[in-house]
Design an enzyme around this catalytic site. Sequence first.
Site, PDB file in Angstrom:
ATOM      1  CB  ALA A  53      -0.913   0.066   1.493  1.00 57.55           C
ATOM      2  CB  THR A  57       0.750   6.957   0.635  1.00 53.93           C
ATOM      3  OG1 THR A  57       2.405   6.729   0.076  1.00 53.93           O
ATOM      4  CG2 THR A  57       0.678   5.562   1.260  1.00 53.93           C
ATOM      5  NE  ARG A  65      -0.686  -4.738   8.977  1.00 58.00           N
ATOM      6  CZ  ARG A  65      -1.372  -5.022   8.180  1.00 58.00           C
ATOM      7  NH1 ARG A  65      -1.183  -4.495   6.912  1.00 58.00           N
ATOM      8  NH2 ARG A  65      -2.098  -6.125   8.060  1.00 58.00           N
ATOM      9  CG  HIS A 133      -4.117  -9.268  -0.656  1.00 58.83           C
ATOM     10  ND1 HIS A 133      -3.306  -8.629   0.254  1.00 58.83           N
ATOM     11  CD2 HIS A 133      -3.762 -10.692  -0.396  1.00 58.83           C
ATOM     12  CE1 HIS A 133      -2.581  -9.397   0.885  1.00 58.83           C
ATOM     13  NE2 HIS A 133      -2.747 -10.677   0.393  1.00 58.83           N
ATOM     14  CB  CYS A 141     -17.257 -16.077 -14.521  1.00 57.88           C
ATOM     15  SG  CYS A 141     -18.799 -16.820 -14.954  1.00 57.88           S
ATOM     16  CB  CYS A 166     -20.198 -14.540 -17.130  1.00 56.60           C
ATOM     17  SG  CYS A 166     -18.657 -15.004 -17.870  1.00 56.60           S
ATOM     18  CB  CYS A 176     -20.517 -17.944 -19.478  1.00 60.16           C
ATOM     19  SG  CYS A 176     -19.889 -18.640 -17.830  1.00 60.16           S
ATOM     20  N   GLY A 213       7.285  -0.209  -0.443  1.00 59.80           N
ATOM     21  CA  GLY A 213       5.988  -0.092   0.413  1.00 59.80           C
ATOM     22  C   GLY A 213       5.207  -0.901   1.218  1.00 59.80           C
ATOM     23  CD  GLN A 241       4.898   1.712   9.309  1.00 59.10           C
ATOM     24  OE1 GLN A 241       4.429   1.358   8.370  1.00 59.10           O
ATOM     25  NE2 GLN A 241       4.286   2.134  10.538  1.00 59.10           N
TER      26      GLN A 241
END
Length: 430
Positions: A53, A57, A65, A133, A141, A166, A176, A213, A241
């Site tokens: 992330a 920024t 965090r 993620h 689909c 779909c 589909c 990052g 960090q």
Amino acid sequence: MSCNYADGLSHYSNKGKLGLKEKFDSREDVGSKVVQLAEWISATKHTVIHTGAGISTSAGIPDFRGPNGVWTLEEKGLKPEVNISFDEAVPTKTHMAIVKLVESGKVQYVVSQNIDGLHLRSGLPRTHIAELHGNMFIEQCNQCGHQFVRKHPTSTVGQKCLETPCPGFRRNGRPCRGKLHDTILDWEHSLPENDLGMADFHSCIADLSICLGTTLQIVPSGNLPLYTKKFGGRLVICNLQPTKHDRKADLIIHSYVDDVMVQLMKLLDLPIPEYSREKDPTKLVSGDSGAYTDWTIPDSNVKIMRTLYEEKCCKQSKKRACKTDIERKDDLHFEQQKRKKPKEEEMYKNSICTSQTQDVTEIVTHGLESKSNVTAAVKGDQEDVRDNTEYEVKIENDSEGKSEVIIQHPQDIPPSELQHEVGVIEVHCH
């Protein structure tokens, strides 16, 4: 919009180490470290960039965090003051520099934990990125598994049904008939199989992994850069960090990622392109005309990378370890890898590891009154083993996920005198 995404996830209080103090290297130190990084990139044949992330920024999207991160402020009952929509955000200098590095052949692959869609909108090809993620601008689909680019970010998270048919077709040419779902993972969702497979294989065969990052707290994505180290490559971390794997890094740069990338591109004599709406796939979507951009990773790409992995990495391992590793990949098909919740007390320990490309060995030892110590080599979740004392050692998991060791003599000693709980087994990555 990061706040909306975070609010949509299931409740979980322990989100890792939050608000850690940031550190800034001197301008001279940053300059010398970037020179070293440029030399390594120029000398390597396979470089992988891992993004978090922190690279978004500067686009106005808060991290999670950092000192002003979404979850850091959430603990104080606050929300970030700067929080533009995913639609309004545009790719940063880092995003666009990565595109140029890939185009020039300096970087072979990108592994991202970000869901903001800025890598997609920068024009980075699907063949060069794994999104572990999910992506706010991608829908998938539930029948054919194909992914498609959205014009606007999804309104849901957690892989929910969007009630959209779909647009794909079956092999026989018929529609589909599946339904599209968002691709954003919740805490306990399994990572997308092909994305994780590509990220895993590329990380293993890489000569250099560069983390930008990210504090590397979420597993398995946070552990992938270590695979590069495991097979003889280098690890570079650029983050303000401290991270979970600082002690294993060959180079750590404490500076803003955009500043590092600007210096790096100058040293490599590569221009950073400007963001272009004409190359943004989300701006090319037109459902009315039937124009959809497919964002699916072909299975054939994963097979190619598996072959490259076996050719390089298996030669560096013992034959037996190599065979076990490949069989485990075939059996799991990456389906058992989940986006695990970070634990507050264990976040910076090395006891968290994934089930990919590793040979997990744990020695369980407990003193018995009438016998010498029993030593059992534990490989797997449930496996019966015997030691040289003729005791039977059995590993079982209870409903809470804790491992229990049962020691029992096969013949003459009553079970009530032999059964004993040793406790939770700490599994260490080697």
